[in-house]
Design a protein around this motif. Structure first.
Motif, PDB file in Angstrom:
ATOM      1  N   LYS B 140     -46.238   3.880  60.836  1.00 37.88           N
ATOM      2  CA  LYS B 140     -46.249   3.589  59.417  1.00 37.88           C
ATOM      3  C   LYS B 140     -44.805   3.587  58.921  1.00 37.88           C
ATOM      4  CE  LYS B 140     -49.319   5.596  56.862  1.00 37.88           C
ATOM      5  NZ  LYS B 140     -50.163   6.612  56.217  1.00 37.88           N
ATOM      6  N   HIS B 141     -44.604   3.028  57.736  1.00 34.57           N
ATOM      7  CA  HIS B 141     -43.246   3.006  57.166  1.00 34.57           C
ATOM      8  C   HIS B 141     -42.665   4.421  57.091  1.00 34.57           C
ATOM      9  CE1 HIS B 141     -44.706  -0.921  55.495  1.00 34.57           C
ATOM     10  NE2 HIS B 141     -43.552  -1.268  56.008  1.00 34.57           N
ATOM     11  N   ARG B 142     -43.547   5.358  56.727  1.00 34.99           N
ATOM     12  CA  ARG B 142     -43.076   6.743  56.580  1.00 34.99           C
ATOM     13  C   ARG B 142     -42.571   7.287  57.927  1.00 34.99           C
ATOM     14  NH1 ARG B 142     -44.058   9.647  52.411  1.00 34.99           N
ATOM     15  NH2 ARG B 142     -45.826   8.429  51.677  1.00 34.99           N
ATOM     16  N   PRO B 151     -34.226   7.226  54.080  1.00 37.29           N
ATOM     17  CA  PRO B 151     -35.302   7.471  53.104  1.00 37.29           C
ATOM     18  C   PRO B 151     -36.425   6.438  53.220  1.00 37.29           C
ATOM     19  CG  PRO B 151     -33.142   7.460  52.036  1.00 37.29           C
ATOM     20  CD  PRO B 151     -32.938   6.972  53.434  1.00 37.29           C
ATOM     21  N   ILE B 152     -37.633   6.873  52.927  1.00 37.57           N
ATOM     22  CA  ILE B 152     -38.804   5.990  52.974  1.00 37.57           C
ATOM     23  C   ILE B 152     -38.612   4.797  52.032  1.00 37.57           C
ATOM     24  CG2 ILE B 152     -40.003   7.578  51.382  1.00 37.57           C
ATOM     25  CD1 ILE B 152     -41.842   5.334  53.805  1.00 37.57           C
TER      26      ILE B 152
END
Lengths: 389, 172
Positions: B140-142, B151-152
């Protein structure tokens, strides 16, 4: 080419071209042990970089005075986008999100994790008295994994692709026309034993009241007042980043738990201020804010916005939210044993991010849940309504 | 399945089988992360080999509280830089070749495939890395934000920019 096709193509290339094996891994390896090597930081390089960055920043500011107040730029573009949505606004959005819920009642507990992956387009044709919204779902994928205290796991997966729905306004009434396959989406997201989702239904709201629910009543006259009134709220947020490229200003904000009360207060008061309220109204306001924020923990909220300074409109928005909502619902059981308290503990963790080319923010407080073709029910998303799941 | 951190700690303890597991678990992500810096399949395969050799070589410097994936991708990135530096001439040649390649000339599934060539032309390195990692469908992006230690919001922002540019370039 669609986003998912781009991703699929890249995935194929990466998987195809990545070596399956590395020759040395097949042989016996003698691990070499080395002493620690401490790196000496190249201070001169760091200092030089800092100077270059500082110089660059200063020259950017000098060249682009608009960067000096990104908050005002944001509000101006936000107001312009809402006041003047244009004859055909297209919003392309996607989300890859996770919702976790735990419901606890005495002697029973169930947990659900929903993963939502969706992308679609909302086209808006807006004339004064009529409006038409065309919703195209390119893909909606929902997977849920739930487990109860007995360890029973149920796994549900659903994919809906290439469906279009229409929302249109005829006179003062709004109609929603959903494709058959798409109705399973609200059924899964808002399940209820007594609720069904017909493919076509009429909403109870007049178009004029719907539009005022979705956007403030802005016009050319009050647009500056709106900006001035909302600026303190926006300025209260943490501006993480602002950068300028071509005619595009990109800004990123962070909202923290401590900002929430200010935001709620501004939302409730609108263009009024606390100073204009009497003592009784202030008490009501404080209670309202406390009630709204009870049980909410904001772990993360980032908002990134891209503005076109030539057209003064919002081009794209990214929202990244990680929020928890805990609620304990105590209730007497009719004819029940008074010694056994009845309660429902309700925990939700929303881990969502949403990206859109253009977005108009609404206030998702009320949902319309149709019962059949003629009837509907309003589902209020409040703490007092723990019956959605 | 064991976490990357666990596998690294096991390698630290001398468990050689864990290195193979580490390779199987991470090879796509490592490869995706070095593509932006390389133009040649053979060079990329060399970087892969050197990366995992360096993992063995530097395993003592890994700390249990570090993010294993970030540690590994940093090694891979530095390895790619080193190799390019040592083969500056070849890299220059590759770059010149890249400019002359028309997408149809090449295999659809190697690093000179049309989609990768277009990505290299229109995206910056960070955008490529984020797009390639996300395309794998495993992260996932996170998680990518943690892997790259950024940073996300930056990941989301750059991913969105990358997709926008790719859509534009692939439509024209």
């Amino acid at each position: 080419m669609k986003e998912k096709d781009i991703l699929k193509s890249i995935k194929k290339v990466v998987q195809h071209s990545t070596p399956k094996h590395i020759p040395f891994l097949e042989k016996e390896i003698v691990t070499k042990r080395k002493g620690k090597v401490w790196l000496v930081l190249p201070f001169a390089t760091l200092t030089a970089t800092a100077i270059v960055v500082a110089l660059t920043t200063n020259s950017m500011d000098a060249l682009n005075p608009t960067l000096l107040n990104p908050n005002r730029n944001f509000l101006q573009a936000f107001a312009n986008t809402m006041v003047n949505p244009g004859a055909a606004t297209i919003i392309t959005g996607s989300t890859d999100s996770e919702i976790f819920s735990r419901i606890t009642i005495p002697n029973y507990e169930t947990e659900n994790t929903f993963k939502v992956n969706a992308d679609g387009t909302l086209s808006l044709n807006n004339n004064d008295s009529t409006a038409q919204l065309l919703l195209t779902i390119n893909q909606f994928e929902l997977t849920s994994l739930s487990q109860n205290q007995d360890g029973i796991i149920s796994d549900t997966s659903l994919t809906v692709e290439n469906q279009s729905g229409e929302i249109y306004f005829d006179g003062e009434s709004a109609f929603v026309d959903l494709p058959e396959e798409a109705t399973i989406i609200p059924q899964l997201l808002f399940p209820s034993a007594n609720r069904s989702f017909p493919t076509q239904f009429k909403t109870p709201f007049a178009y004029s009241s719907l539009s005022s629910l979705i956007m403030p009543n802005l016009n050319e006259v009050n647009i500056n007042a709106f900006i001035d009134n909302f600026l303190p709220m926006v300025e209260g947020l943490d501006l993480l980043e602002s950068s300028f490229s071509g005619s595009t200003l990109s800004i990123r904000y962070e909202i923290t738990q401590s900002d929430l009360s200010t935001i709620y207060e501004t939302m409730i008061l609108g263009t009024r201020t606390r100073d204009e309220l009497n003592e009784e109204e202030i008490n009501q306001l404080d209670q309202e804010i406390e009630r709204n924020l009870e049980g909410i923990t904001l772990n993360q909220f980032e908002l990134a916005i891209s503005l076109n300074l030539l057209t003064n409109q919002i081009e794209s928005i990214l929202v990244d939210v990680d929020v928890e909502n805990f609620y304990r619902y105590d209730q007497d059981i009719p004819n029940g044993d008074d010694d056994v308290p009845y309660f429902v503990e309700w925990t939700y963790n929303y881990d969502l991010f949403f990206t859109a080319q253009i977005e108009t923010k609404d206030s998702p407080i009320m949902l319309i849940g149709p019962v059949n073709k003629e009837e509907y029910e309003l589902i209020e998303l409040t703490f007092e309504n723990p019956h959605l799941f | 399945m064991k976490s990357i951190n666990t596998l690294l700690l096991e390698i630290q303890q001398g468990n050689q089988a864990s290195l193979k597991h580490l390779y199987d678990s991470t090879r796509f992500a490592v490869f995706a992360s070095i593509i932006p810096y390389l133009y040649d399949q053979q060079l990329a395969e060399d970087v892969m080999q050197d990366t995992y050799l360096k993992v063995l070589d530097r395993i003592d410097s890994y700390r249990s509280n570090e993010n294993g994936m970030n540690w590994l991708l940093t090694i891979a990135k530095h390895t790619a830089f080193d190799l390019i530096k040592h083969r500056k001439h070849e890299s220059q040649v590759d770059r010149e070749v890249l400019e002359d390649i028309t997408p149809s000339d090449k295999d659809a599934y190697d690093l000179a495939s049309p989609i990768i060539l277009q990505a290299k032309k229109v995206l910056d390195k960070d955008e490529q890395t984020i797009l390639f990692l996300y395309a794998l469908g495993e992260y996932k992006h996170r998680e990518i934000a943690v892997m790259l230690n950024i940073p996300i919001g930056t990941v989301l922002w750059k991913y969105q920019a990358a997709i926008k540019k790719m859509k534009e370039v692939l439509t024209t």
